[in-house]
Write a protein that holds these residues in place. Structure first.
Motif, PDB file in Angstrom:
ATOM      1  N   PRO A   1      27.422   5.579   5.802  1.00 34.03           N
ATOM      2  CA  PRO A   1      26.360   5.177   6.733  1.00 34.03           C
ATOM      3  C   PRO A   1      26.531   3.777   7.306  1.00 34.03           C
ATOM      4  CG  PRO A   1      25.539   5.254   4.477  1.00 34.03           C
ATOM      5  CD  PRO A   1      26.888   5.877   4.455  1.00 34.03           C
ATOM      6  N   ALA A   2      27.040   2.831   6.497  1.00 33.40           N
ATOM      7  CA  ALA A   2      27.202   1.463   6.986  1.00 33.40           C
ATOM      8  C   ALA A   2      28.234   1.396   8.101  1.00 33.40           C
ATOM      9  CB  ALA A   2      27.604   0.538   5.832  1.00 33.40           C
ATOM     10  N   ALA A   3      29.383   2.037   7.886  1.00 30.71           N
ATOM     11  CA  ALA A   3      30.413   2.054   8.927  1.00 30.71           C
ATOM     12  C   ALA A   3      29.923   2.793  10.161  1.00 30.71           C
ATOM     13  CB  ALA A   3      31.688   2.705   8.392  1.00 30.71           C
ATOM     14  N   ALA A   4      29.140   3.849   9.949  1.00 32.60           N
ATOM     15  CA  ALA A   4      28.600   4.623  11.070  1.00 32.60           C
ATOM     16  C   ALA A   4      27.648   3.778  11.913  1.00 32.60           C
ATOM     17  CB  ALA A   4      27.880   5.870  10.550  1.00 32.60           C
ATOM     18  N   VAL A   5      26.782   3.006  11.265  1.00 28.17           N
ATOM     19  CA  VAL A   5      25.830   2.164  11.990  1.00 28.17           C
ATOM     20  C   VAL A   5      26.547   1.104  12.813  1.00 28.17           C
ATOM     21  CG1 VAL A   5      24.028   0.421  11.712  1.00 28.17           C
ATOM     22  CG2 VAL A   5      23.891   2.557  10.420  1.00 28.17           C
ATOM     23  N   VAL A   6      27.516   0.428  12.197  1.00 19.30           N
ATOM     24  CA  VAL A   6      28.268  -0.602  12.926  1.00 19.30           C
ATOM     25  C   VAL A   6      29.000   0.012  14.113  1.00 19.30           C
ATOM     26  CG1 VAL A   6      30.155  -2.278  12.789  1.00 19.30           C
ATOM     27  CG2 VAL A   6      28.523  -2.075  10.895  1.00 19.30           C
ATOM     28  N   ALA A   7      29.632   1.159  13.889  1.00 18.10           N
ATOM     29  CA  ALA A   7      30.358   1.830  14.968  1.00 18.10           C
ATOM     30  C   ALA A   7      29.417   2.224  16.105  1.00 18.10           C
ATOM     31  CB  ALA A   7      31.088   3.058  14.437  1.00 18.10           C
ATOM     32  N   GLY A   8      28.234   2.703  15.757  1.00 22.44           N
ATOM     33  CA  GLY A   8      27.260   3.079  16.777  1.00 22.44           C
ATOM     34  C   GLY A   8      26.836   1.886  17.621  1.00 22.44           C
ATOM     35  N   ILE A   9      26.624   0.753  16.975  1.00 23.24           N
ATOM     36  CA  ILE A   9      26.253  -0.470  17.694  1.00 23.24           C
ATOM     37  C   ILE A   9      27.386  -0.920  18.609  1.00 23.24           C
ATOM     38  CG2 ILE A   9      25.708  -2.918  17.427  1.00 23.24           C
ATOM     39  CD1 ILE A   9      24.278  -2.144  14.789  1.00 23.24           C
ATOM     40  N   ILE A  10      28.605  -0.897  18.079  1.00 24.69           N
ATOM     41  CA  ILE A  10      29.763  -1.312  18.871  1.00 24.69           C
ATOM     42  C   ILE A  10      29.932  -0.407  20.093  1.00 24.69           C
ATOM     43  CG2 ILE A  10      32.285  -1.499  18.875  1.00 24.69           C
ATOM     44  CD1 ILE A  10      30.955  -3.770  17.407  1.00 24.69           C
ATOM     45  N   TRP A  11      29.763   0.901  19.907  1.00 24.54           N
ATOM     46  CA  TRP A  11      29.905   1.828  21.041  1.00 24.54           C
ATOM     47  C   TRP A  11      28.849   1.530  22.108  1.00 24.54           C
ATOM     48  CZ3 TRP A  11      27.125   5.159  23.958  1.00 24.54           C
ATOM     49  CH2 TRP A  11      27.849   6.017  24.805  1.00 24.54           C
ATOM     50  N   THR A  12      27.621   1.268  21.679  1.00 27.33           N
ATOM     51  CA  THR A  12      26.537   1.004  22.626  1.00 27.33           C
ATOM     52  C   THR A  12      26.827  -0.249  23.454  1.00 27.33           C
ATOM     53  OG1 THR A  12      24.937   2.022  21.118  1.00 27.33           O
ATOM     54  CG2 THR A  12      24.060   0.585  22.841  1.00 27.33           C
ATOM     55  N   VAL A  13      27.290  -1.304  22.778  1.00 23.88           N
ATOM     56  CA  VAL A  13      27.599  -2.553  23.492  1.00 23.88           C
ATOM     57  C   VAL A  13      28.784  -2.362  24.435  1.00 23.88           C
ATOM     58  CG1 VAL A  13      28.334  -4.952  23.236  1.00 23.88           C
ATOM     59  CG2 VAL A  13      26.661  -3.980  21.644  1.00 23.88           C
ATOM     60  N   ALA A  14      29.843  -1.707  23.929  1.00 19.62           N
ATOM     61  CA  ALA A  14      31.034  -1.494  24.758  1.00 19.62           C
ATOM     62  C   ALA A  14      30.706  -0.630  25.963  1.00 19.62           C
ATOM     63  CB  ALA A  14      32.138  -0.850  23.921  1.00 19.62           C
ATOM     64  N   ASP A  15      29.893   0.394  25.764  1.00 17.53           N
ATOM     65  CA  ASP A  15      29.529   1.268  26.869  1.00 17.53           C
ATOM     66  C   ASP A  15      28.677   0.527  27.901  1.00 17.53           C
ATOM     67  OD1 ASP A  15      29.444   4.055  27.977  1.00 17.53           O
ATOM     68  OD2 ASP A  15      27.289   3.771  27.677  1.00 17.53           O
ATOM     69  N   GLY A  16      27.821  -0.359  27.413  1.00 20.28           N
ATOM     70  CA  GLY A  16      26.984  -1.130  28.324  1.00 20.28           C
ATOM     71  C   GLY A  16      27.780  -2.087  29.191  1.00 20.28           C
ATOM     72  N   LEU A  17      28.820  -2.674  28.623  1.00 19.41           N
ATOM     73  CA  LEU A  17      29.652  -3.610  29.378  1.00 19.41           C
ATOM     74  C   LEU A  17      30.591  -2.879  30.329  1.00 19.41           C
ATOM     75  CD1 LEU A  17      30.499  -6.162  26.544  1.00 19.41           C
ATOM     76  CD2 LEU A  17      28.966  -6.527  28.492  1.00 19.41           C
TER      77      LEU A  17
ATOM     78  N   GLY B   1      34.134  -0.269  31.304  1.00 21.13           N
ATOM     79  CA  GLY B   1      35.565  -0.498  31.474  1.00 21.13           C
ATOM     80  C   GLY B   1      36.242  -0.974  30.202  1.00 21.13           C
ATOM     81  N   ALA B   2      37.287  -1.755  30.393  1.00 23.42           N
ATOM     82  CA  ALA B   2      38.017  -2.301  29.255  1.00 23.42           C
ATOM     83  C   ALA B   2      37.445  -3.638  28.816  1.00 23.42           C
ATOM     84  CB  ALA B   2      39.490  -2.460  29.610  1.00 23.42           C
ATOM     85  N   THR B   3      36.534  -4.199  29.633  1.00 20.99           N
ATOM     86  CA  THR B   3      35.990  -5.528  29.343  1.00 20.99           C
ATOM     87  C   THR B   3      35.255  -5.561  28.010  1.00 20.99           C
ATOM     88  OG1 THR B   3      35.704  -5.938  31.710  1.00 20.99           O
ATOM     89  CG2 THR B   3      34.515  -7.377  30.202  1.00 20.99           C
ATOM     90  N   GLY B   4      34.384  -4.570  27.788  1.00 20.53           N
ATOM     91  CA  GLY B   4      33.605  -4.545  26.564  1.00 20.53           C
ATOM     92  C   GLY B   4      34.462  -4.505  25.309  1.00 20.53           C
ATOM     93  N   PRO B   5      35.348  -3.521  25.173  1.00 22.99           N
ATOM     94  CA  PRO B   5      36.198  -3.484  23.985  1.00 22.99           C
ATOM     95  C   PRO B   5      37.049  -4.736  23.786  1.00 22.99           C
ATOM     96  CG  PRO B   5      36.233  -1.372  25.087  1.00 22.99           C
ATOM     97  CD  PRO B   5      35.475  -2.310  25.984  1.00 22.99           C
ATOM     98  N   ILE B   6      37.541  -5.314  24.882  1.00 22.97           N
ATOM     99  CA  ILE B   6      38.366  -6.517  24.751  1.00 22.97           C
ATOM    100  C   ILE B   6      37.532  -7.672  24.186  1.00 22.97           C
ATOM    101  CG2 ILE B   6      39.626  -8.306  26.015  1.00 22.97           C
ATOM    102  CD1 ILE B   6      40.610  -6.106  27.888  1.00 22.97           C
ATOM    103  N   LEU B   7      36.334  -7.878  24.756  1.00 21.84           N
ATOM    104  CA  LEU B   7      35.470  -8.952  24.263  1.00 21.84           C
ATOM    105  C   LEU B   7      35.076  -8.718  22.806  1.00 21.84           C
ATOM    106  CD1 LEU B   7      33.095  -9.544  27.322  1.00 21.84           C
ATOM    107  CD2 LEU B   7      34.913 -11.050  26.479  1.00 21.84           C
ATOM    108  N   LEU B   8      34.728  -7.486  22.490  1.00 24.70           N
ATOM    109  CA  LEU B   8      34.334  -7.160  21.119  1.00 24.70           C
ATOM    110  C   LEU B   8      35.502  -7.313  20.149  1.00 24.70           C
ATOM    111  CD1 LEU B   8      32.079  -4.071  21.859  1.00 24.70           C
ATOM    112  CD2 LEU B   8      31.326  -6.266  20.929  1.00 24.70           C
TER     113      LEU B   8
END
Length: 370
Positions: A318-334, A336-343
């Motif tokens: 669950p912990a890894a799932a929660v972090v991954a979900g947050i990361i996906w939401t932020v990356a999707d909001g940004l 393109g490739a910009t979000g994943p690169i910044l993260l």
């Protein structure tokens, strides 16, 4: 280089970074008991572990196939989802390493994949039956089975030597440990290195750089080489904090116990790899170490530490799932490739800061201390 190609590079680099954390996080699985009993010196142990992890990665791809298509709908796993899953898994690996707690890199990755997929496409993206059958059930059963066999083996080993094994017998067990520790390292490579191979292969398929034909699953040779190299390099660095926990703190280990723990663990992991189960090598080896402590004297197991380890195991998915979900939401909001690169930059900075802070702490563990 367009956004899609840049994102592919980011995902591959992140996958290899996770693979590296998997290596140093799990070195203890193979070598903690051999180092604790002085069957191998720390430097020789991690070198041997690295070489055999590399070799084991080429034995089979069944676990890689399970990771790529057995649990989460492959159509959901685009580059952004894979990136989020990897960050979630690596973050949990680093957190538990800093605490000196052995936890499952395999379950962290699977938790990351599940969390990112659910946030991206809903619960229908996850095969619940496969998750229970191939991940949760083995997670519960494997340490219990390995621990029970190890306890029986240890009881028999000491029962055969009235008053405990003499010096000659202990020396023989130490020599035997070289073989069993090597087998655990090889088994670790056949199971854990496969997971990163599966993720990188999925990334190539999602990008369109690789086409899989029907039900046939294949991993390009260069993917095998880089994944094997990353986990081997991580193994060589040695996760000394976790080695100290498993080799010294959980229970006092003598050569006969070390031999039994390693032999039962290697057998369990290799059996799981042959069926394609992404088993937690950490759960198996920890179960074996607890088993040999119980087999000699129940009171020698430090149950408070064992309970904290169990809590970390329960929280991993669950912990890894929660972090991954947050990361996906932020990356999707940004976008393109910009979000994943910044993260990725932020994650790398956080990992470096954690490493520096941990090394400066008074509890930092090094090879000379183990």
């Amino acid at each position: 280089m367009n956004d899609s190609e840049l994102l592919l590079v980011v995902v591959i680099v992140t996958a290899l970074a996770f693979d590296f954390t998997n290596g140093f996080h799990d070195t203890a699985n193979a070598m903690a008991t051999s180092i604790a009993t002085r069957a191998l010196s720390p430097k020789i142990a991690v070198t041997l572990c690295a070489l055999l992890n590399f070799a084991g990665a080429f034995i089979s791809i069944k676990v890689a196939a399970t990771i790529s298509s057995g649990i989460v709908d492959q159509g959901v796993l685009d580059l952004r989802t894979l990136f989020a899953a990897l960050i979630g898994a690596a973050a949990w690996n680093l957190a538990t390493w800093a605490l000196g707690l052995p936890s499952s890199s395999s379950h962290a990755l699977i938790g990351g994949l599940v969390g990112a997929a659910v946030v991206a496409s809903g619960w229908s993206a996850v095969d619940g039956n496969a998750l229970v059958e191939k991940v949760i059930a083995p997670a519960v059963l494997s340490p219990l089975i390995c621990g029970a066999v190890a306890a029986i083996g240890t009881f028999i080993a000491y029962k055969m030597q009235a008053g405990g094994p003499d010096r000659t017998v202990r020396r023989s067990y130490k020599f035997g440990q070289i073989g069993t520790a090597s087998l655990v390292s090889l088994a670790h490579g056949t199971n854990d290195a496969q997971k990163t191979m599966g993720v990188i292969t999925l990334a190539l398929v999602a990008h369109g750089s690789l086409v899989q034909h029907g039900d046939d699953f294949s991993v390009p040779l260069w993917v095998k080489v880089v994944a094997a190299s990353a986990i081997a390099l991580g193994s060589y660095t040695g996760g000394w904090r976790i080695i100290n926990t498993m080799g010294r703190k959980l229970t006092e280990i003598e050569a006969p116990q070390g031999f039994v723990a390693e032999a039962t663990s290697a057998t369990t992991i290799l059996a799981a790899s042959s069926y394609g189960y992404p088993l937690s090598t950490t759960h198996v080896v920890s179960g074996g170490i607890l088993g040999v402590g119980i087999g000699k004297r129940l009171s020698e197991v430090r149950w408070g530490l064992a309970s904290r380890m169990a809590a970390a195991w329960v929280l991993t998915l669950p912990a890894a799932a929660v972090v991954a979900g947050i990361i996906w939401t932020v990356a999707d909001g940004l976008g393109g490739a910009t979000g994943p690169i910044l993260l990725a930059v932020v994650a790398a900075g956080g990992a470096i800061a954690l490493f520096v802070a941990t090394q400066r702490g008074s509890s930092a563990i090094h090879a000379s201390d183990v």
